[in-house]
Scaffold this motif. Sequence first.
Motif, PDB file in Angstrom:
ATOM      1  N   GLU A  28     -17.446 -22.694  -2.901  1.00  0.00           N
ATOM      2  CA  GLU A  28     -16.577 -23.836  -2.600  1.00  0.00           C
ATOM      3  C   GLU A  28     -16.072 -23.751  -1.166  1.00  0.00           C
ATOM      4  O   GLU A  28     -16.008 -24.760  -0.445  1.00  0.00           O
ATOM      5  CB  GLU A  28     -15.414 -23.874  -3.592  1.00  0.00           C
ATOM      6  CG  GLU A  28     -15.832 -24.312  -4.988  1.00  0.00           C
ATOM      7  CD  GLU A  28     -14.716 -24.151  -6.016  1.00  0.00           C
ATOM      8  OE1 GLU A  28     -14.788 -24.806  -7.076  1.00  0.00           O
ATOM      9  OE2 GLU A  28     -13.766 -23.373  -5.758  1.00  0.00           O
ATOM     10  N   GLU A  47     -11.430 -30.349   0.244  1.00  0.00           N
ATOM     11  CA  GLU A  47     -11.710 -29.325  -0.750  1.00  0.00           C
ATOM     12  C   GLU A  47     -13.021 -29.667  -1.451  1.00  0.00           C
ATOM     13  O   GLU A  47     -13.301 -30.841  -1.694  1.00  0.00           O
ATOM     14  CB  GLU A  47     -10.596 -29.244  -1.814  1.00  0.00           C
ATOM     15  CG  GLU A  47      -9.357 -28.507  -1.362  1.00  0.00           C
ATOM     16  CD  GLU A  47      -8.361 -28.312  -2.497  1.00  0.00           C
ATOM     17  OE1 GLU A  47      -8.737 -28.577  -3.668  1.00  0.00           O
ATOM     18  OE2 GLU A  47      -7.229 -27.904  -2.222  1.00  0.00           O
ATOM     19  N   ARG A  49     -15.080 -28.813  -4.979  1.00  0.00           N
ATOM     20  CA  ARG A  49     -14.846 -28.300  -6.324  1.00  0.00           C
ATOM     21  C   ARG A  49     -16.158 -28.315  -7.106  1.00  0.00           C
ATOM     22  O   ARG A  49     -16.795 -29.363  -7.235  1.00  0.00           O
ATOM     23  CB  ARG A  49     -13.784 -29.127  -7.044  1.00  0.00           C
ATOM     24  CG  ARG A  49     -12.415 -29.020  -6.352  1.00  0.00           C
ATOM     25  CD  ARG A  49     -11.455 -30.036  -6.848  1.00  0.00           C
ATOM     26  NE  ARG A  49     -10.187 -29.977  -6.091  1.00  0.00           N
ATOM     27  CZ  ARG A  49      -9.267 -30.919  -6.121  1.00  0.00           C
ATOM     28  NH1 ARG A  49      -9.442 -31.991  -6.880  1.00  0.00           N
ATOM     29  NH2 ARG A  49      -8.169 -30.802  -5.401  1.00  0.00           N
ATOM     30  N   TYR A  57     -20.914 -30.626  -7.954  1.00  0.00           N
ATOM     31  CA  TYR A  57     -19.753 -30.446  -7.080  1.00  0.00           C
ATOM     32  C   TYR A  57     -19.374 -31.762  -6.429  1.00  0.00           C
ATOM     33  O   TYR A  57     -20.199 -32.672  -6.288  1.00  0.00           O
ATOM     34  CB  TYR A  57     -20.022 -29.365  -6.036  1.00  0.00           C
ATOM     35  CG  TYR A  57     -21.044 -29.698  -4.980  1.00  0.00           C
ATOM     36  CD1 TYR A  57     -20.668 -30.220  -3.742  1.00  0.00           C
ATOM     37  CD2 TYR A  57     -22.404 -29.468  -5.212  1.00  0.00           C
ATOM     38  CE1 TYR A  57     -21.600 -30.501  -2.771  1.00  0.00           C
ATOM     39  CE2 TYR A  57     -23.349 -29.751  -4.249  1.00  0.00           C
ATOM     40  CZ  TYR A  57     -22.945 -30.264  -3.011  1.00  0.00           C
ATOM     41  OH  TYR A  57     -23.885 -30.561  -2.051  1.00  0.00           O
TER      42      TYR A  57
END
Length: 500
Positions: A28, A47, A49, A57
């Motif tokens: 990540e 971000e 994830r 993702y």
Amino acid sequence: MSREILALAEALASEKNVEPNVVFEALETALGIAAKKKADREHMDLEVRIHRDTGEYRTVRKWLIVEDLDYTYPELEKTIEQIQEEIPGIDIQVGDYYEEDIPNEAFGRQAAQTAKQIILQKIRDAEREQILNAFLATREDIVVGTVKRVERHGIVVEIAPKLDALIPREQALPRENYRSGDKIRALFWKVEELNGGRKQVMLSRSSGEFLRKLFEQEVPEIADGLLEIREVSRDPGQRAKIAVKSNDQRIDPQGTCIGVRGSRVNAVSNEIGGERIDVVLWSDDAGDFIINALSPANVGRIIIDEEKHACDVIVEEDQLALAIGRGGQNVRLAADLTGWQLNIMTVKEAEERNAAEDAAIREIFMSQMNLSEDIANILVQEGFTSIEEVAYVAIDELQEIEDLSADDVDDIRTKARDAVLKAALEAEEKLNQIDQDLKNLDGMDEDMLRDLAEANITHRDDLAELSLDELIEITGVSKDEAEKVIMAARAHWFADETNA
């Protein structure tokens, strides 16, 4: 792509013997770095994830919700009004984060290599943390290690396999030279957290506690509780003083710490570069302790001022240099050891100072009480130092003075009390002349106001123009109290400048 991520996570977890979640977190981070490298994304809060089961993702952009329309970071913040315009009816508060999905960055060779490097770093960090925790669980106060290298900022010491410690330059002894491979002993000082969360063991060879622990290792009676080191004072690498106390009347604390022919104290001294160590006897009595602490000088007498926590030490002329020490070292260490301010003077200097003080007191008795010089001399010789003492001393003490008649006693008492009353009225009158602004200042109290009035400081600007040292000299308050009052007195100056 999701199958590739799951396969990579499984392979790395197996290869590096780490939990799969560590691999996912590294992936990540790597994907997040790759996403930020894309044009116009370097200032975004992003971000990545990864779903732990499917390998899918998503890349998320986060916005901090703020109240002020004039926000500082347009790439990171949005106001409630902006969010509500974009998404009507959204339930969100100031301080929350609003997230929106943005296109994923492709997972390529560079991202995989970055993930691998992050995982390796995490493994190294975990191994270092494990070694550090094992060391902390079993460590001694005195740490023995091997010098790895000497750097400008200190000495790097290997204290366990794959665990280095640092003796900072200020915690090393001056003029000590070490080379790679040398054995070294030092005190465990602390664990300091550096940038990035990495922890560093810090050692010390210059602290007083290191000297104390060396004596505890060298003198078994200390570990047995038969004697104790009460105080330590050091000028690292040059000279030190330790104050010792026996808990067993059969044991001589000084002789025990010094050892046969100085064997014990020399062993400790050799460990700290030949630093000279004075072993002195600790005492509950401040006077005795001060005299002991100034050894090897012989002290004639001392005068202790409890209120100022200071002590005048009077020595013969031939003992003056010994009492002060080279560069003031002996008296400085003794003052640090005892916690008292020490003023060293010769017998002649003490006599001259006493004569000057007696003359000043005699002049006060003569001018403010209108006494003759002979009567004033008698009061000075009897130890009276102020008019208040004369005014309120028990009448029988004055009557016991052989050189004073009954009429003299009555006259002295009357004049002393008249002088005290006159001084009180004058002080009250001066106090009434002080401006209300000065009286209302933050940190001001009645005693300070009286001291200021006595010094003819009656206006706020008069106080504001004083330096810290001048205010401390006038009132006797601490530096912090003086600073608080002076800043309060000057506050209106800054306010006027702002308004202008």
